[in-house]
Design an enzyme around this catalytic site. Structure first.
Site, PDB file in Angstrom:
ATOM      1  CE  LYS A  22      -6.525   1.787   7.627  1.00 12.77           C
ATOM      2  NZ  LYS A  22      -5.445   2.851   7.038  1.00 12.77           N
ATOM      3  CB  THR A  68      -3.222   8.206   3.149  1.00 11.33           C
ATOM      4  OG1 THR A  68      -2.550   7.472   3.688  1.00 11.33           O
ATOM      5  CG2 THR A  68      -3.875   9.165   3.996  1.00 11.33           C
ATOM      6  CD  GLU A  70      -2.323   1.288   2.809  1.00 13.65           C
ATOM      7  OE1 GLU A  70      -2.706   0.136   3.513  1.00 13.65           O
ATOM      8  OE2 GLU A  70      -2.620   2.302   3.454  1.00 13.65           O
TER       9      GLU A  70
HETATM   10  O1  ELE Z   1      -3.554   6.156   5.987  1.00 14.61           O
HETATM   11  C1  ELE Z   1      -3.927   4.989   5.944  1.00 14.61           C
HETATM   12  O2  ELE Z   1      -4.200   4.713   4.864  1.00 14.61           O
HETATM   13  C2  ELE Z   1      -3.378   4.048   6.760  1.00 14.61           C
HETATM   14  O3  ELE Z   1      -2.897   3.055   6.666  1.00 14.61           O
HETATM   15  C3  ELE Z   1      -2.900   4.754   8.332  1.00 14.61           C
HETATM   16  C4  ELE Z   1      -1.587   4.199   8.958  1.00 14.61           C
HETATM   17  O4  ELE Z   1      -0.690   4.864   8.276  1.00 14.61           O
HETATM   18  C5  ELE Z   1      -1.462   2.906   9.560  1.00 14.61           C
HETATM   19  O5  ELE Z   1      -2.355   2.405  10.285  1.00 14.61           O
HETATM   20  C6  ELE Z   1      -0.255   2.546   9.806  1.00 14.61           C
HETATM   21  O6  ELE Z   1       0.083   2.304  11.157  1.00 14.61           O
HETATM   22  P1  ELE Z   1       1.061   1.612  12.238  1.00 14.61           P
HETATM   23  O7  ELE Z   1       1.471   0.412  11.563  1.00 14.61           O
HETATM   24  O8  ELE Z   1       0.730   1.694  13.516  1.00 14.61           O
HETATM   25  O9  ELE Z   1       2.313   2.640  11.630  1.00 14.61           O
END
Ligand code: ELE
Length: 217
Positions: A134, A74, A43
């Site tokens: 998600k 994102t 991603e």
């Molecule tokens: O914006 C998005 O689409 C995301 O996926 C949100 C975050 O960047 C992830 O949740 C990563 O979180 P960590 O694994 O805790 O670093």
């Protein structure tokens, strides 16, 4: 790659690597390091500069590997979704649910994995055709949230993201998730240029998922 194939890959790969990166080169090299380590769902978040170009490049680097799923993260609104789809994204991920992004993904037959925090958001996402939801931020909602949601909504496919680590990954799967999203626990060494370490951690994630699959059988 059609939608069913992408869904199969995301579930079969188990781990979605969330790639940020301060610049295009870092994000691209982080993604490649994960792929070399065996992680096949990538991603590329739209906080990375030129995220669409990174997606196109990754797609052209591996033209014959149909077990790879390269998506965009994102993605907050439909313009970014369309740009990602035109760059070749196999799936779209977001920290939020946006109905216009859902409709854009449906129009082009693209998997949409929106971030949901409440059961009402999850219901809305399913109603708008999201095949995998998600649950975000996973670390805030906690693992018991998964089993609690799956009691009334057993049909929902959940991918927790935020706070997933090598140590807790098997506990998430034990709660019935179909995949996990891993960001900083996987990619942090790339921030100081240690891409070999990212590959090493990616291998450990893949080994752990292989073990999890064995216990599920
Ligand atoms: O914006 C998005 O689409 C995301 O996926 C949100 C975050 O960047 C992830 O949740 C990563 O979180 P960590 O694994 O805790 O670093």
């Amino acid at each position: 790659m059609n939608k069913e194939h992408v869904l199969h890959n995301v579930k079969n790969n188990g781990v979605v690597a969330v790639i940020r990166g301060k610049d295009m080169e870092t994000a691209y090299r982080t993604a490649i390091s994960c792929i070399i380590g065996g992680i096949k769902s990538i991603e590329v978040t739209f906080t990375a500069p030129n995220a669409d170009k990174i997606i196109s490049k990754l797609k052209s680097d591996y033209p014959h590997d149909d077990s790879l799923a390269i998506g965009a993260g994102t993605v907050l609104e439909p313009v970014s979704a369309r740009i990602a789809i035109m760059a070749g994204a196999d799936f779209i991920v977001s920290p939020t649910f946006n109905k216009d992004v859902a409709l854009m993904c449906n129009l082009y037959g693209i998997v949409y994995m929106p971030g949901c925090m409440t059961v009402t958001e999850i219901q809305t996402a399913i109603s708008y055709g999201s095949d995998i939801v998600k649950v975000f931020p996973g670390s805030v909602l906690g693992m018991n949230y998964i089993s609690a949601v799956k009691a009334p909504l057993p049909q929902v496919n959940i991918m927790p993201t935020g706070g997933v680590s090598l140590e807790n990954m098997k506990d998430w799967f034990a709660k019935g998730v179909v995949a996990v999203g891993a960001g900083s626990s996987l990619t942090a060494p790339a921030d100081h240029g240690d891409f070999d370490k990212v590959t090493e951690i990616a291998r450990k994630y893949c080994d752990e998922f292989t073990e999890i699959k064995k216990t599920k059988k």
